[in-house]
Every structure is written in C-alpha cells, then in structure tokens.
Write a protein that holds these residues in place. Structure first.
Motif, PDB file in Angstrom:
ATOM      1  N   ALA A  32       0.840  -1.214   0.000  1.00 30.96           N
ATOM      2  CA  ALA A  32       0.000   0.000   0.000  1.00 30.96           C
ATOM      3  C   ALA A  32       0.868   1.254   0.000  1.00 30.96           C
ATOM      4  N   GLY A  33       0.449   2.246  -0.755  1.00 31.41           N
ATOM      5  CA  GLY A  33       1.203   3.502  -0.793  1.00 31.41           C
ATOM      6  C   GLY A  33       0.651   4.505   0.212  1.00 31.41           C
ATOM      7  N   ASP A  34       1.284   5.660   0.250  1.00 34.87           N
ATOM      8  CA  ASP A  34       0.780   6.777   1.068  1.00 34.87           C
ATOM      9  C   ASP A  34       0.705   6.492   2.558  1.00 34.87           C
ATOM     10  N   ILE A  35       1.561   5.636   3.075  1.00 37.28           N
ATOM     11  CA  ILE A  35       1.521   5.366   4.517  1.00 37.28           C
ATOM     12  C   ILE A  35       2.339   6.441   5.226  1.00 37.28           C
ATOM     13  N   SER A  36       1.679   7.129   6.154  1.00 33.36           N
ATOM     14  CA  SER A  36       2.313   8.314   6.751  1.00 33.36           C
ATOM     15  C   SER A  36       2.887   8.044   8.133  1.00 33.36           C
ATOM     16  N   VAL A  37       2.906   6.784   8.558  1.00 31.88           N
ATOM     17  CA  VAL A  37       3.390   6.469   9.907  1.00 31.88           C
ATOM     18  C   VAL A  37       4.465   5.393   9.827  1.00 31.88           C
ATOM     19  N   ASP A  38       5.227   5.249  10.902  1.00 31.72           N
ATOM     20  CA  ASP A  38       6.063   4.055  11.042  1.00 31.72           C
ATOM     21  C   ASP A  38       5.134   2.915  11.411  1.00 31.72           C
ATOM     22  N   PHE A 230      -7.704  -0.770   8.433  1.00 33.69           N
ATOM     23  CA  PHE A 230      -6.341  -0.501   8.898  1.00 33.69           C
ATOM     24  C   PHE A 230      -5.639   0.492   7.975  1.00 33.69           C
ATOM     25  N   TYR A 231      -5.913   0.364   6.673  1.00 32.00           N
ATOM     26  CA  TYR A 231      -5.276   1.288   5.731  1.00 32.00           C
ATOM     27  C   TYR A 231      -5.688   2.734   6.003  1.00 32.00           C
ATOM     28  N   LYS A 232      -6.959   2.906   6.364  1.00 31.15           N
ATOM     29  CA  LYS A 232      -7.401   4.271   6.696  1.00 31.15           C
ATOM     30  C   LYS A 232      -6.655   4.795   7.920  1.00 31.15           C
ATOM     31  N   ILE A 233      -6.341   3.902   8.843  1.00 30.99           N
ATOM     32  CA  ILE A 233      -5.630   4.321  10.062  1.00 30.99           C
ATOM     33  C   ILE A 233      -4.194   4.725   9.739  1.00 30.99           C
ATOM     34  N   ILE A 234      -3.510   3.926   8.932  1.00 30.77           N
ATOM     35  CA  ILE A 234      -2.083   4.183   8.702  1.00 30.77           C
ATOM     36  C   ILE A 234      -1.835   5.228   7.619  1.00 30.77           C
ATOM     37  N   LYS A 235      -2.883   5.547   6.871  1.00 32.05           N
ATOM     38  CA  LYS A 235      -2.760   6.546   5.816  1.00 32.05           C
ATOM     39  C   LYS A 235      -2.701   7.935   6.413  1.00 32.05           C
TER      40      LYS A 235
END
Ligand SMILES: O=C[C@H](O)COP(=O)(O)O
Length: 235
Positions: A32-38, A230-235
C-alpha cells in the motif's frame, strides 16, 4: 513536553489468522502507498517467517520467554534471541491478556523486558487499569506500579510504553481524548519514552487520538485485521 514527532502504529494481530489470509493481509499492507506512519505488525509467531520473507514490513512478536537463558528446557517458550534471529525488531510484553490468562506479574514482565533488551529488541510494554480501578480513582497508582517492572536496561531507544486501559480493549469504547492525553502525560512524567495508545482504536477515531500532543502512536488490535479499516488508520 512531547518530543517524539514521527507517529508509530503497531498492529497486534493476537491469536488470529491462518497462514494464507495472514500473508495476503501483510502483502496488501506492505504494497500500500501513502503510509504516513512508522508501521510494525505483530503476527502470531508461527507466521513471522513467512511474512518476513514476503514483505518489507517491520515485525514484532507478541510475547517472549521469561527464562534467563536463550535456549534450554522450557517447553513451549520462544526466547527473545529467537525472535530477533527470525527478523523481528520488536516484542510486545505485559499485554493485559497475558497478565490475565497467564498470570504475568511484574517479576515475570521485568524478566521478559530484560531478555528483550539483551537480544536487541525494542520492548513494547503494555500498562493500563481495569474499569473498577479507574472508578476507584486508582488508575495512576496501577500504571505507576506496572511501570516499576521496567528494568534498568530500559531506555527511550529500546522501550515503548503502550497505555491500554483494560476496559477499552475490544469493547468498542475507547478512552476519551482527555483520559488518553492525561494518562500519557502522567506516564511521560515518569518515563519520557515513546508512548502509544491502545483500546478500541478504529478508522473513525484514530486520527483524533493521533493528533493528541502526548500520543506518539497507536497499538491496534481488531481493526488491524481488516485491510480497508487498517489502511485508513495508517494513511
Ligand atoms: O493490543 C491491542 C489492544 O489490546 C487493543 O485491542 P483492540 O484494538 O481490539 O481494542
């Protein structure tokens, strides 16, 4: 004063998922792209090697042995050295489910943290009060006592504290923003480490919890098993 800028999201898969769906989920997250967190995923131990070989996700275990030696007659245990060797950099220690079902006390938890540090793992230490303890006004004392399990080897580099009020875990009722921020501030006064929040974190409350000044990240249970959420959380 908050010092840690980069947010960290830790997924605790607990005792969930068979091999194929686990790998599929891990690969989707990894790609998945655009992940803004570690990001750290803590799958069941049996799945770590497969996920390690098929993704570039940072991994952790959900527990390690309290036994003083890396190897030995300790049926069913997995040592911190083994966890490090398989490619993990993290291990969750002292989760309330282990305190409850496996009767883990401060001595056991302290031994596990020591082993994690010796192996070169970052220990994610879970603390948090029950509903009864909160209602009795004992939340701070309970958490302070749990923090006393941290051995002298603990540093901001090798230790993360996860505040998980027991009454918020798996209940759909997370702690309020005020409760979270106040407890994190209290913990930080005792130990100025990275502090993450866990307990009914979902895609619709993750952003506001992460925006709190005292919150360095999240420890996510059920919502980490569903890719879309989960993707919404890490995005
Ligand atoms: O380790 C994770 C916590 O126990 C939170 O679980 P939950 O997100 O399902 O409430």
């Amino acid at each position: 004063m908050k010092k840690h800028n980069k947010k960290l999201v830790i997924a605790n898969w607990k005792m969930n998922l068979l091999k194929d769906p686990a790998i599929n989920l891990a690969r989707k997250i990894s790609e998945a792209g655009d992940i803004s967190v570690d990001l750290v995923i803590c799958p069941p131990d049996l799945l770590i090697d497969s996920i390690k070989s098929q993704t570039n996700i940072s991994l952790g275990a959900q527990n390690c042995s309290a036994h003083a030696e890396d190897f030995g007659a300790c049926t069913g245990d997995i040592s911190a050295a083994m966890i490090k060797n398989i490619g993990c950099n993290y291990v969750i220690i002292g989760h309330s489910e282990r305190r409850k079902y496996h009767k883990e006390n401060n001595d056991i938890i302290s031994a596990k943290i020591t082993n994690a540090h010796k192996a070169g793992l970052v220990a994610i230490i879970c603390v948090g009060e029950s509903l009864e303890e909160r209602q009795e006004g004992r939340s701070h004392d309970i958490v302070l006592n749990q923090l006393s399990a941290l051995p002298p080897t603990s540093t901001p580099e090798n230790t993360i504290i996860a505040y998980e009020p027991i009454w918020a875990i798996g209940t759909g009722k997370s702690a309020s923003l005020t409760e979270i921020n106040q407890m994190h501030e209290y913990i930080r006064f005792e130990k100025d480490f990275k502090i993450v929040y866990g307990g009914s974190v979902k895609c619709d409350n993750a952003k506001e919890i992460l925006s709190l000044g005292q919150v360095d990240g999240l420890l996510v249970g059920a919502a980490s098993l569903d890719f879309e959420q989960f993707y919404k959380i890490i995005k």
